[in-house]
Every structure is written in structure tokens, then in C-alpha cells.
Design a protein around this motif. Sequence first.
Motif, PDB file in Angstrom:
ATOM      1  N   SER A 111       0.784  -1.360  -0.043  1.00 32.91           N
ATOM      2  CA  SER A 111      -0.168   0.008   0.031  1.00 32.91           C
ATOM      3  C   SER A 111       0.794   1.393   0.050  1.00 32.91           C
ATOM      4  O   SER A 111       0.299   2.384  -0.410  1.00 32.91           O
ATOM      5  CB  SER A 111      -0.839   0.136   1.179  1.00 32.91           C
ATOM      6  N   GLN A 112       2.009   1.040   0.428  1.00 27.88           N
ATOM      7  CA  GLN A 112       2.847   2.319   0.524  1.00 27.88           C
ATOM      8  C   GLN A 112       3.395   2.869  -0.806  1.00 27.88           C
ATOM      9  O   GLN A 112       3.881   4.003  -0.990  1.00 27.88           O
ATOM     10  CB  GLN A 112       4.221   1.981   1.278  1.00 27.88           C
ATOM     11  N   HIS A 113       3.617   1.895  -1.830  1.00 21.70           N
ATOM     12  CA  HIS A 113       4.085   2.139  -2.912  1.00 21.70           C
ATOM     13  C   HIS A 113       3.419   1.579  -4.112  1.00 21.70           C
ATOM     14  O   HIS A 113       4.247   0.958  -5.151  1.00 21.70           O
ATOM     15  CB  HIS A 113       5.670   2.097  -2.950  1.00 21.70           C
ATOM     16  N   VAL A 114       2.378   1.263  -4.534  1.00 27.90           N
ATOM     17  CA  VAL A 114       1.689   0.740  -5.394  1.00 27.90           C
ATOM     18  C   VAL A 114       1.670   1.690  -6.287  1.00 27.90           C
ATOM     19  O   VAL A 114       1.484   3.068  -6.331  1.00 27.90           O
ATOM     20  CB  VAL A 114       0.338   0.398  -5.349  1.00 27.90           C
ATOM     21  N   SER A 115       1.987   1.415  -7.631  1.00 31.66           N
ATOM     22  CA  SER A 115       1.964   2.074  -8.805  1.00 31.66           C
ATOM     23  C   SER A 115       0.406   1.929  -9.468  1.00 31.66           C
ATOM     24  O   SER A 115      -0.220   1.062  -9.211  1.00 31.66           O
ATOM     25  CB  SER A 115       2.665   1.646 -10.035  1.00 31.66           C
ATOM     26  N   PRO A 116      -0.125   3.100 -10.393  1.00 32.04           N
ATOM     27  CA  PRO A 116      -1.550   2.885 -10.856  1.00 32.04           C
ATOM     28  C   PRO A 116      -1.731   1.655 -11.491  1.00 32.04           C
ATOM     29  O   PRO A 116      -2.791   1.235 -11.695  1.00 32.04           O
ATOM     30  CB  PRO A 116      -1.385   4.100 -11.638  1.00 32.04           C
ATOM     31  N   ASP A 117      -0.544   1.175 -12.191  1.00 35.66           N
ATOM     32  CA  ASP A 117      -1.060   0.255 -13.399  1.00 35.66           C
ATOM     33  C   ASP A 117      -1.147  -1.124 -12.469  1.00 35.66           C
ATOM     34  O   ASP A 117      -1.643  -2.246 -13.014  1.00 35.66           O
ATOM     35  CB  ASP A 117       0.122   0.083 -14.348  1.00 35.66           C
ATOM     36  N   ALA A 195      -9.141  -1.128  -2.721  1.00 31.60           N
ATOM     37  CA  ALA A 195      -9.555   0.138  -2.215  1.00 31.60           C
ATOM     38  C   ALA A 195      -8.552   0.747  -1.403  1.00 31.60           C
ATOM     39  O   ALA A 195      -7.986   1.939  -1.555  1.00 31.60           O
ATOM     40  CB  ALA A 195     -11.109   0.392  -1.562  1.00 31.60           C
ATOM     41  N   ALA A 196      -8.002  -0.204  -0.448  1.00 28.88           N
ATOM     42  CA  ALA A 196      -7.026   0.261   0.528  1.00 28.88           C
ATOM     43  C   ALA A 196      -5.748   0.388  -0.032  1.00 28.88           C
ATOM     44  O   ALA A 196      -5.099   1.322   0.181  1.00 28.88           O
ATOM     45  CB  ALA A 196      -7.071  -0.773   1.668  1.00 28.88           C
ATOM     46  N   LEU A 197      -5.555  -0.096  -0.927  1.00 24.40           N
ATOM     47  CA  LEU A 197      -4.204  -0.284  -1.705  1.00 24.40           C
ATOM     48  C   LEU A 197      -4.179   1.109  -2.436  1.00 24.40           C
ATOM     49  O   LEU A 197      -3.309   2.076  -2.344  1.00 24.40           O
ATOM     50  CB  LEU A 197      -3.915  -1.265  -2.619  1.00 24.40           C
ATOM     51  N   ALA A 199      -5.734   3.733  -1.639  1.00 30.07           N
ATOM     52  CA  ALA A 199      -5.850   4.866  -0.758  1.00 30.07           C
ATOM     53  C   ALA A 199      -4.381   4.847  -0.314  1.00 30.07           C
ATOM     54  O   ALA A 199      -4.147   5.860   0.721  1.00 30.07           O
ATOM     55  CB  ALA A 199      -6.985   4.692   0.092  1.00 30.07           C
ATOM     56  N   GLY A 200      -3.504   4.026  -0.453  1.00 29.89           N
ATOM     57  CA  GLY A 200      -2.450   4.012   0.430  1.00 29.89           C
ATOM     58  C   GLY A 200      -2.498   3.691   1.754  1.00 29.89           C
ATOM     59  O   GLY A 200      -1.564   4.319   2.674  1.00 29.89           O
ATOM     60  N   ASP A 201      -3.541   3.035   2.093  1.00 32.40           N
ATOM     61  CA  ASP A 201      -3.649   2.994   3.918  1.00 32.40           C
ATOM     62  C   ASP A 201      -3.334   1.592   4.081  1.00 32.40           C
ATOM     63  O   ASP A 201      -3.965   0.767   3.930  1.00 32.40           O
ATOM     64  CB  ASP A 201      -5.433   3.208   4.103  1.00 32.40           C
ATOM     65  N   ALA A 202      -2.137   1.667   4.785  1.00 29.53           N
ATOM     66  CA  ALA A 202      -1.481   0.368   5.075  1.00 29.53           C
ATOM     67  C   ALA A 202      -2.253  -0.384   6.188  1.00 29.53           C
ATOM     68  O   ALA A 202      -2.460  -1.821   5.846  1.00 29.53           O
ATOM     69  CB  ALA A 202      -0.045   0.841   5.758  1.00 29.53           C
ATOM     70  N   LYS A 203      -2.769   0.246   7.196  1.00 32.82           N
ATOM     71  CA  LYS A 203      -3.552  -0.814   8.231  1.00 32.82           C
ATOM     72  C   LYS A 203      -4.874  -1.065   7.691  1.00 32.82           C
ATOM     73  O   LYS A 203      -5.233  -2.248   7.821  1.00 32.82           O
ATOM     74  CB  LYS A 203      -4.200   0.513   9.125  1.00 32.82           C
ATOM     75  N   ALA A 204      -5.492  -0.562   6.420  1.00 33.89           N
ATOM     76  CA  ALA A 204      -6.883  -0.944   6.057  1.00 33.89           C
ATOM     77  C   ALA A 204      -6.406  -2.214   5.265  1.00 33.89           C
ATOM     78  O   ALA A 204      -7.257  -3.085   4.998  1.00 33.89           O
ATOM     79  CB  ALA A 204      -7.585   0.296   5.240  1.00 33.89           C
ATOM     80  N   ALA A 205      -5.253  -2.006   4.477  1.00 36.55           N
ATOM     81  CA  ALA A 205      -4.790  -3.002   3.414  1.00 36.55           C
ATOM     82  C   ALA A 205      -4.597  -4.359   4.288  1.00 36.55           C
ATOM     83  O   ALA A 205      -5.052  -5.299   3.946  1.00 36.55           O
ATOM     84  CB  ALA A 205      -3.684  -2.608   2.790  1.00 36.55           C
TER      85      ALA A 205
END
Lengths: 232, 232
Positions: A111-117, A195-197, A199-205
Motif C-alpha cells: 500500500s505504501q508504493h503501489v503504482s497505478p498500473d 480500495a485500501a491499496l 488509498a495508500g492505507d496500510a492498516k486498512a490493507a
Amino acid sequence: MVKGLDKVGLESSLRAVERETLNDRVYRELRTMIMSGGFAPGSEMKLRALAQSLHVSLMPVRDAIGRLVVERALKMLPNHRVIVPETTIDEFLEIRRVRILLEGEAAALASQHVSPDVIASLKRIHEKIKSLSGNKQRQFWALNQEFHFAVYEAAKSPLLLSMIESLWLQIGPVFNHIPINLTSEGARGHHRIIAALGAGDAKAARAALTEDLMKGGDRIIAALIQDKQPAR
Amino acid sequence: MVKGLDKVGLESSLRAVERETLNDRVYRELRTMIMSGGFAPGSEMKLRALAQSLHVSLMPVRDAIGRLVVERALKMLPNHRVIVPETTIDEFLEIRRVRILLEGEAAALASQHVSPDVIASLKRIHEKIKSLSGNKQRQFWALNQEFHFAVYEAAKSPLLLSMIESLWLQIGPVFNHIPINLTSEGARGHHRIIAALGAGDAKAARAALTEDLMKGGDRIIAALIQDKQPAR
DNA sequence: AGTTTTGATTTGTGATAACAAATCAAAACT
DNA sequence: AGTTTTGATTTGTTATCACAAATCAAAACT
């Protein structure tokens, strides 16, 4: 003292298709067969039979089996005979416990560094799963695997990835040989992960992934119980 | 039906005692050597040399090395040459991250069903460590290992245990070959672990163990940085 | 009839030898 | 003098064979 830098460029380009030894080929072949349910739990892995069916000598098979035993994909009995493990409910719970730790961590990292693709590709796989007609268990498992590993690869941790792979290897035979009642329930879980990814939300992921594993695991356990109950 | 009985006498007398195959013996031997710092990071593992020094043929060595590569205790270069990995700081951090997950979980599990004699044995090891004079790094590492694995075995999870072992195998060479400034600081960490286990407090056990790994890891990282800086 | 024994077969284990790829060092060349 | 080429050596890979332990089936025995 500048030696041999000249050849590096050429060689690496030539070696684009890395030299694959027989050894590795057999190992990889057996590995994917196990993961995709090519062998039923409890079936014996006999060296000579496998060697013959793969058209190689004993040695590469022996080597591959040894490796797979180390990563617990296969089990060596005291007789020194090797079988595809039959997973008990307790063992399955043990594996799930560790999976939640490692795969949850991987999701949090991702979640901290996913790319859009990556997100796009996850959505694509997600759609494929949703559009899966009927009880195509094998396809579901394959797509599910594709989805999850797209997440884990995004974590960019080779160590985590290899450990997670080893765990999937252990439960592969279970997934493919226990008849599971597939519902569209899993789809919502995957949606929450995406969705969590996004949003960059580690906890939710981590939470979304944990819930996915718990829910899915519960279905397997139910199937395991039901499979053990009836007369054999 | 008498084929070739020449070597039987010696072999069968040995086999009466030890029940294990050559294969396993070599594997275990190399494993403990790696874990205890028998090989420096970066050193090459050559089949014939090892075979000669262990008085066996190529095969058992080859087999053992293959297994150790799978569990990342050894690293295979693209040349198909095998070395003891040189761990970078990033890799070390990656391993520590996973260790905290798995070993923390093991400590939490252990706290739920430790027996008094496990506690007693932990205290005994703890005393030994405290009474360690001077900078006896090798002994410290060995005792530290003994302490931690006493905890992890108490978790009664074979899967967790084997995964944790594999991680220790990966950092063994680092611990034994980077000069570390040993303080008595670690002792308090161990004391807190014992207390948490004795109280059956899972959360505290995980926290204590996590802190122990963090503190210890920081010392290693400092040593790694210092080791990389000076002229070689 | 039921158990034991024996012999044959199958299975994993280990050694040896032939092979191929990589490496190294000395000779050949520009 | 520096680079390339070549040949020899070392290294990992694979097949084949020999052996030991386990397994199985039929015969022998009680």
C-alpha cells in the motif's frame, strides 16, 4: 585493474533467456503441478515414475523432490517415502495464522508504493473472477492466486514473497482437491483490498487482506470437516 | 546372489548407531556450520572441495547445497556458483522485519502454554549469558540462539519454528563475522521476555521480543555500517 | 486357517564417470 | 604494450550403475 568489464554488456544480453538446467526445469514443473493441484494429497512421489514421465533420469527428479521437501511442499515419511501432504485442520489453521502475518505485512508494504498500473491490473483480475461462471474451482483458484501475488509482488520484498510462495505451495493441494462451495462473497473482499491499496492505507490493507484470508479459510475448513465426516 | 560385499562390514556397524543417511548428515553439518559462522560471507561453496573435506562423494554435498539454496541459507549466482550470502543493510532490515512478525507471534503463542521447566531453563541460559566474560562473540551468539529457540519451541508450531530457523540461518554468517560491541544491554531484554512468558501475557511477550530484536538489530546495523566505511 | 518365512521386486541412496559450461593463463597477434 | 585468441583446467550438471532397505507375494509351516 579494469578487467573484463567489456564483456558484461554482451553476455547479459545474450543470456537474456537464462540458461535453465534440467534440474530447474523439473523443479519448476513439479512445483507448478503441486500448486495447481496436479497431485492429490496423499499420493506418493516415486522417483522412477516421475523421471520416466518427465523423460529425464533419476537425478534431476531426486534433486527437485529434495528441495520441495525442504520447503514443505512435499512430506518425507519415516520410511523415506515422499508424499503430497494431507493437511489436517490443525495444520491448515497453523498455516493460515502465518499467512495472515506475512501476507498482511506484504499488503501493508504494498500500500505504501503501489503504482497505478498495478491497481489497474488488480481490477482487471478482479473482474475476471467476478465473471467466472459456475463452480469452476480450478480457474477460481488460479485467478485468486494471480490476484494475491500481484499484491505481494508490489510489496517489493523478495524475502516475503518467497516465504509466501512456500505457504501457498503447502495449501495448493487442499484448495484443488477439496470441493468448495464457491460464492461471490470473496469478490467483496478483493474489492476492499484494492480500495485500501489505492488509498495508500496500510492498516486498512492489512485488515482487508486478513479478513479475506479468514473468510476464505473458514470456507475451506468447513469443506475439510464435511469431507472428513462422510463414510470413507 | 552374492554381489559385492566388500564394504559392508564397516558401513553396517556404523549404521547400527546412526539412523540417518549421508545426505542428511552432510546437510545438517553444513547447516550448523553456516549458522555458527563456519563460513565467511562471500566465500564460495565448491562441491569437490566440500566433498573431500567431508569424506563423501559429490552427490550428498550437491543435494545439501541445493536444499540450502532453497532456504536462502546460500545464494546461487547466475554463474551457478554458490556462495555464502553477503547481507546488505537493506536485506538485513528486510529479514528483521519478518523476524519480528514470526518470532513475535511465536513468543505470543508460547506465553499461552509455557511449562515451568521451560521458564527454568530459560533462566538458566539467561544466567549463563550474563556471566559471559569479555567479548566472547561466538559464545554469546550460541547462547542467545539457545535462549530464543527455547522460546520458539515452546510455541508448539512446527511451521513457525522451521520458518524462523530459516531466517536465523540467513543472518548466522553476519552475526559471526561482523565484530559487534557486546554490552550487557541484551540481558534486560531477555529478562523481560521471561517475565512476560511467566505471566502468560501474550501481548507483553510479543512486545518484549520485538524490542529485543530491534535493539539487537540496531547494534548489528551499526556494526555493518562501521564495517563498510573503513578502507578494506 | 492363520501366521511366519522366504524370495523377488521395488524403492530410495550413494558413487563414478562422461559431459558442458565457465574460468584462468599463457601464447599469439596487432 | 595491450588486446585477443587459444588451450588447459576447474566447476557444476547429468546419466548410469551398484547397493541397501523396505515392500509385497507366494510358499512353508504350525
